[in-house]
Design a protein around this motif. Structure first.
Motif, PDB file in Angstrom:
ATOM      1  N   THR A 123      58.965 113.699  11.855  1.00  0.00           N
ATOM      2  CA  THR A 123      60.355 113.230  13.675  1.00  0.00           C
ATOM      3  C   THR A 123      59.427 114.384  14.236  1.00  0.00           C
ATOM      4  N   ILE A 177      65.052 110.014  18.757  1.00  0.00           N
ATOM      5  CA  ILE A 177      64.168 109.491  17.410  1.00  0.00           C
ATOM      6  C   ILE A 177      64.843 110.948  15.572  1.00  0.00           C
ATOM      7  N   GLN A 179      64.818 110.973  11.264  1.00  0.00           N
ATOM      8  CA  GLN A 179      64.186 110.372   9.767  1.00  0.00           C
ATOM      9  C   GLN A 179      65.009 108.916   8.947  1.00  0.00           C
TER      10      GLN A 179
END
Ligand code: ADP
Ligand code: ASP
Ligand code: MG
Length: 436
Positions: A123, A177, A179
């Motif tokens: 990420t 974004i 994980q």
């Protein structure tokens, strides 16, 4: 808000990572959930195992090899000196952290920290790449909001309460974004949602913030009607109900994490399974709707142990099954299939940690037989009352294979059979030829 999850292969090379922008539209509100780069979690498992076995030399070699792969990765991903320097600083930091465990007592806590590094790397690398090419994104640390309780159950409300303020804080941004897979447990330690858990992350986030849709982008064009790794000529299924998808995922369709459907189902959030390599393909849409009058798909789950308890005390007795089930409950061992007759009950488990204790207690009831290396074959379709002929086609397709158990009528959409693992491939192929 949409949730887009990309699996390991979809971020498996710098080229693939760059191509994500063919699918992600940065100006639309979305949370992008990324897995670790393909192969990374497996390598991290090997490193953790080497530490576990006190084989520091092996751990060192494995770390060096994985670090070298990432060095090649960043050289292809970034085109500017600053970009490359940011990537290198990042990978050096994570590999130094992994290397440091050589000097510590190694427990499951350290193991989970190591397993978390794959998603932290992918990420952040992607976030740095977007920055380099001038695309604005916000990196949301999953460890600040993804949480499981003392029974390892995800806490959807907690996730929403901790994620929403992060989104609000960056209200003028569209592309977030985060994980997949990683979370914190009830002790606040780093933990994970089990292998393949990034799908679960996407669905949990979708449920927690009541997203419009969850998209699982992978390396195949949706849920196929049989396991494409074993059977040739499988085809994608356009539409599945949550129950059907959950059943297939639980019974072995690797495309989805076994539990990932439930959060989306609870909040009625549509889930789409889509192919990164073929973004225009329709894929599979999972909603509340179920298409009637069809057999849809077949899946298989290995590593099953069957237990048969035979007891004359069961004859005309009540409370017998409760006492049997209580034993499994005490040992926190879930049961998958059950079949009963008047004097015996057969059931299957896939968690055998407490098998010896369970058998010892079951022996109080009568004779106990145990068979390991079994496989559950699960056929999903419309098996509702009033539909006839499907079950006989299933059995007919398997007439040359010894069946240990058959479970029918437990739900309207499934028939499950237990065979020896050695017979699995033939069972899947024969069912495929006969049913589709
Ligand atoms: P990702 O890394 O994107 O999470 P996975 O490897 O976990 O991808 O899941 C995709 C794989 O699942 C496919 O490549 C395919 O081999 C496997 N698979 C197993 N059963 C099925 C099925 N019924 N339909 C589609 N894919 C399946
Ligand atoms: N990286 C994790 C795994 O390989 C989670 C995932 O990919 O979904 O299991
Ligand atoms: Mg997966």
């Amino acid at each position: 808000m949409k949730i887009l999850k990309f699996g390991g292969t979809s971020v498996g090379s710098p080229e693939r990572m760059k191509r994500l922008l063919d699918i992600i539209r940065p100006q639309e509100k979305q949370i992008v959930v990324l897995s670790a780069v393909a192969g990374t979690t497996n390598s991290l498992v090997e490193i953790a195992n080497a530490y576990q076995n006190s084989d520091k030399q092996k751990a060192k070699e494995l770390i060096k090899a994985l670090h070298a792969k990432y060095e090649v990765f960043i050289k292809e991903l970034f085109s500017s000196d600053e970009g490359l320097a940011s990537g290198r600083e990042l990978i050096d930091y994570h590999f130094a952290l992994i290397s440091d465990f050589a000097n510590e007592l190694f427990t499951p806590i350290e193991e989970k920290i190591i397993l978390a590094q794959g998603e932290l790397l992918s990420t952040t690398l992607y976030h740095f790449y977007l920055k380099e090419i001038g695309v604005k994104s916000v990196l949301l640390p999953a460890l600040d909001f993804m949480k499981i309780d003392e029974d390892n159950e995800p806490m959807v409300e907690y996730i929403g309460e901790h994620l929403q303020p992060l989104l609000d804080k960056h209200a003028d941004n569209t592309l977030f974004i985060t994980q997949g897979y990683i979370c914190r447990n009830s002790f606040g330690e780093i933990d994970n949602l089990r292998r393949g858990g990034s799908d679960y992350t996407a669905s949990l986030i979708g449920a927690a913030i009541k997203a419009e849709e969850v998209q699982i982008w992978t390396d195949i064009d949706g849920m196929h009607n049989n396991d494409p790794r074993i059977v040739k000529g499988t085809t994608p299924i356009a539409q599945l109900s949550f129950d059907e998808a959950a059943e297939l995922a639980y019974f072995g369709a690797k495309i989805l994490h076994p539990q990932s459907v439930f959060p989306a189902q609870k909040y009625k959030i549509p889930v789409r399974l889509l192919n990164t390599m073929e973004p225009a393909a329709a894929g599979t849409l999972i909603t509340n709707e179920s298409e009637k009058g069809k057999i849809k798909s077949i899946a298989a789950k290995d590593g099953i142990t069957a237990i048969k308890i035979q007891s004359s005390r069961m004859l005309l007795a009540y409370g017998f099954l409760r006492r049997v089930f209580e034993i499994f409950e005490r040992y926190k061992t879930p049961i998958d299939l059950i079949t009963t007759s008047e004097v015996a009950v057969s059931l299957t488990i896939d968690e055998t940690r407490y098998l010896d204790d369970i058998i010892r207690e079951l022996k109080d009831f009568g004779t106990v037989e145990v068979d390991d290396n079994q496989t559950i074959i699960c056929v999903v379709g419309d098996f509702s009352v009033g539909v006839h002929g499907f079950a006989s086609r299933v059995l007919d397709a398997l007439k040359h294979i010894p069946l240990r158990m058959v479970s029918y009528g437990g739900s309207n959409h499934n028939i499950s059979l237990l065979v020896k693992t050695d017979d699995k491939t033939e069972a899947l192929r024969s069912l495929h030829n006969r049913l589709f």
